[in-house]
Design an enzyme around this catalytic site. Structure first.
Site, short mmCIF file in Angstrom:
data_model
loop_
_atom_site.label_atom_id
_atom_site.label_comp_id
_atom_site.label_asym_id
_atom_site.label_seq_id
_atom_site.Cartn_x
_atom_site.Cartn_y
_atom_site.Cartn_z
N ASP A 156 0.82 -1.26 0.03
CA ASP A 156 0.14 0.13 0.07
C ASP A 156 0.92 1.41 0.05
O ASP A 156 1.96 0.93 0.23
CB ASP A 156 -0.95 0.10 1.39
CG ASP A 156 -1.88 1.11 1.50
OD1 ASP A 156 -2.59 1.45 0.37
OD2 ASP A 156 -1.95 1.76 2.37
N THR A 195 -0.17 4.91 1.36
CA THR A 195 -0.28 5.66 2.50
C THR A 195 -0.19 4.92 3.93
O THR A 195 -0.85 3.91 4.13
CB THR A 195 -1.85 6.23 2.39
OG1 THR A 195 -2.05 6.67 1.33
CG2 THR A 195 -2.14 7.19 3.68
N ASP A 203 -1.65 -0.95 6.05
CA ASP A 203 -1.86 -0.56 7.70
C ASP A 203 -3.54 -0.13 7.57
O ASP A 203 -3.74 0.21 8.75
CB ASP A 203 -0.92 0.59 7.80
CG ASP A 203 -1.66 1.81 7.00
OD1 ASP A 203 -2.15 1.75 5.84
OD2 ASP A 203 -1.56 2.90 7.66
#
Length: 745
Positions: free
Chosen positions: A417, A419, A629
């Site tokens: 990912d 961000t 996350d």
């Protein structure tokens, strides 16, 4: 082990194939409501107290209610076994060094009595699993444990009560050896291993629980223009709901009246809230900002996007083929071999044993089974894991289970990912660009004064920058007091555009280009060119205007973490392909990928897109690791061969992953790979030590030396084999503490 695929049982009857405990399907805990003033009032639905009329509040649940029943039972059995094993061990081994004030026979009876709770209470479930493994011929570690324990216990009973029937060659100092301590030690060590595994299983279901808890338990429904709080289960398609500031959106639907900002980071992973107005869609579990709106329910129950994410996580975790334990792999070959040797020993002794050939045949066949059962087997994996997890924690790496280790060193593609994984996960103020007649500090001060009244994430970036500026100028000044010197009047949050207010009788605007157009404010041409350059670099722009004139603009971005480039370069050097998949836009994704040297990336990804890509790569034979996350990453983390969560992220992501990087640093992926290689090697070494002494003892137990030297298996050799294997496993596991996980820059 998923022996029977997707079969589901109403109770923990144990797997009919391997006998292991079944894992409970997670479910959302039911909520009870109580009155703050009258705790005796408890009901299952929200409402008002019949005594004082106060609104009922959710009743807090006890922490121990979440503890898995299997883990609690195993923990109780382990401590019971340990409590009885210790005196048995001291009685058995102590006799070699001190003389007890009672006879060897009394010592044996004491050992027998103390071993009964270990065998018939604490460790009985292991013998049942062993019996099932023979019944179904799915041989595994439990087969070997049950075989050795049963043989040792039966032999010890015979030696204790009928010593005269056993050959005198087995005696030591005139006494036939007893193996009650071996029975107890073997069972206690294996129970400890099972307890540690149950503790890991207990955590795996929390991913789905965390997702379930994202949706609120209640909703504010509008009936005949009156608002009523109802449980979420009562909401139906077409109902009109009111969502207040700070509340979670209960179901999927569309805004019918009002506007607000909504934090959709759980779906997109992006930290900046999205402006929502009438007609826009909203998603269950996302968080409303500072506005109140009415929405029409379009999807409820299992149809909501949040429910679909939960379903994807559950299906992904169940679809992964189980990785068979190394001990089981060895046992599938080792157990039939030992049984074969034991039978062959019996046959040969019965044919060539001479006088008392039946007794010799039986004793030596049983001796083979006793010495072949390594008590260190139950310690081999748990011991390495305990030391390895401790070493990993020192370096910010938490490994949840042994399965992750067998795959981590094999990965050839990492999907990440953006961000919060490659970037900080929150916007920061990069630069202030003023016009010719304005000043950066003035722009920052005015922006900070306005933003002290705003809850927008960009406002925090401005306020943080203002703190740094003030600390640099005046150590005795703080942000709040400084910003409050410029009193803001007539503050207004203009949804989807920005904010405005009056400072020192001057109208100040801070927002996007749409805000300036609304107030008919033009943007200087030279400033437009600079804005375009910043937007090409994936920056977010906010203009600041005073009394109808633009003073300049502020550019924001989600900064790349300092270690991300180093981590990506290292992974590339290890022939691991890195692919970035983000819910952010194409411009931002392209800029971040270019800066980090990532060749393959995909933007505007939804949770199912990431999961679909991982399935596709797995079908191509790739071993895929996934780092993320956010809640939106949970399905992909569960589907991947190795899910790696940032410890700074959401609980759902952490619980869906096999490995958690506590520091939220992707450099930990490289360290985790090194640690996994070392751990797997260590476990294999431990299994070697767990078997080698006992394997060498099998020929002695079979009586191979008897025709030449008149020697049968000595109890000292058997005891030494078990002791040396355990000590070797422990010492070898401790070597992991010396492992270096640092990566050269």
């Amino acid at each position: 082990m998923f022996c029977e695929g997707d079969k589901i049982y109403d109770s923990n009857v144990g797997c009919p194939v391997c006998g292991m405990d079944l894992v409970k399907i997670p479910e959302k805990k039911s909520v009870e409501y109580t009155c703050p003033m009258h705790p005796e009032i408890v009901q299952n639905e929200p409402g008002s107290c019949p005594i004082c009329g106060m609104d009922l509040v959710p009743k807090p649940s006890k922490n121990n209610e979440n503890e898995d029943e299997t883990y609690k039972i195993l923990k109780r059995k382990f401590w019971t076994a340990f409590g009885f094993t210790l005196p048995v061990f001291l009685l058995s081994m102590g006799g070699m060094f001190v003389k007890f004030p009672f006879s060897y026979h009394i010592q044996g009876i004491l050992e027998l009595v103390l071993s009964l709770p270990v065998l018939f209470y604490a460790g009985w479930f292991l013998l049942k699993r062993g019996w099932i493994s023979f019944k179904t011929w799915n041989l595994n570690m439990f087969s070997l444990i049950a075989l050795g324990v049963a043989a040792a216990f039966i032999f010890s009973l015979a030696a204790l009560f009928f010593p005269d029937i056993l050959p005198h060659e087995l005696s030591h100092n005139g006494e036939i050896p007893l193996y009650f301590e071996s029975v107890c030690v073997i069972l206690t060590l294996v129970i400890m291993g099972q307890m540690l595994e149950a503790n890991a299983h207990q955590k795996t279901g929390k991913a789905i629980e965390a997702l379930m808890n994202l949706s609120p338990d209640t909703a504010n429904i509008i009936i005949n223009e009156n608002e009523k709080k109802v449980s979420l289960a009562e909401v139906k398609i077409g109902d009109v709901l009111r969502v207040k500031p700070g509340e979670k959106i209960p179901v999927d639907g569309k805004i019918s009246e009002g506007n607000s900002t909504v934090d959709e980071s759980m779906i997109t992973g992006e930290p900046i809230p999205v402006e929502k107005k009438s007609g826009d869609s909203v998603t269950s579990g996302t968080i409303n900002g500072n506005g109140t709106f009415l929405m029409k329910a379009e999807k409820v129950g299992d149809e909501t996007l949040l429910s679909q994410i939960i379903k994807m996580v559950n299906e992904a975790s169940r679809s992964k083929a189980p990785i068979q334990k190394l001990a089981d792999k060895i046992s599938k070959t080792f157990v039939p071999t030992v049984i074969g040797i034991s039978i062959l020993t019996f046959i040969l002794w019965y044919i060539f044993g001479g006088e008392n050939k039946l007794i010799y045949a039986f004793v030596n066949a049983v001796a083979v089974l006793i010495v072949a059962c390594p008590c260190a087997l139950g310690l081999a994996t748990p011991m390495s894991l305990m030391v390895g997890i401790g070493k990993g924690a020192q370096n910010g790496i938490l490994i949840k289970n042994a399965e992750a280790l067998e795959e981590m060193h094999k990965i050839n593609i990492l999907i990440t990912d953006k961000t919060g994984t490659l970037t900080e996960g929150k916007p920061s103020l990069d630069e202030i660009t003023p016009t010719e007649n304005s000043d950066k500090n003035e722009i920052l001060k005015l922006a900070a004064s306005l933003n002290q009244n705003s809850e927008h994430p960009l406002s925090n970036a401005v306020l943080n920058a203002f703190v740094i500026l003030n600390e640099a100028k005046r150590r005795d000044s703080s942000l709040r007091s400084s910003a409050q010197n410029d009193k803001v009047e007539n503050f207004e949050n203009i949804s989807g555009k920005g904010v405005k207010g009056t400072i020192n009788n001057e109208e100040i605007l801070l927002g996007n280009e749409s805000l300036l157009k609304q107030f008919n404010i033009g943007i200087p041409q030279n400033l437009k060119q600079k804005v375009t350059e910043k937007q090409d670099e994936a920056k977010t722009i906010s203009y600041l205007a005073k009394d109808g004139k633009v003073l300049g603009f502020l550019s924001f971005s989600d900064k790349i973490k300092a270690t991300s480039k180093q981590a990506i370069d290292y992974l590339h050097s290890q022939n691991i392909e890195v692919m970035m998949m983000t819910g952010d836009n194409e411009h931002t994704a392209k800029a971040v990928a270019a800066e980090l040297g990532i060749k393959h990336y995909k933007a505007n990804c939804l949770p199912e897109d990431k999961m679909r890509e991982i399935k596709k790569l797995q079908n191509e034979g790739k071993i895929v690791a996934m780092t993320g996350d956010g809640i939106n990453d949970a399905p992909a983390l569960a589907q991947s061969n190795i899910g790696i969560a940032m410890g700074t992220g959401t609980d759902a992501a952490i619980e869906s992953a096999e490995i958690t990087l506590l520091k939220g640093d992707i450099l930990g992926v490289a360290k985790a790979k090194i640690l996994s290689e070392k751990l797997l090697k260590n476990i294999k070494e431990n299994l070697f030590f767990a078997f080698i002494y006992n394997t060498l003892g099998i020929p002695l137990a079979a009586g191979l030396l008897y025709p030449f030297f008149g020697i049968l298996l000595s109890p000292m050799i058997a005891a030494a084999a078990m002791s040396f294997s355990s000590v070797s496993v422990i010492l070898n596991s401790l070597r992991l503490n010396n492992t270096k996980l640092e990566i050269d820059k």
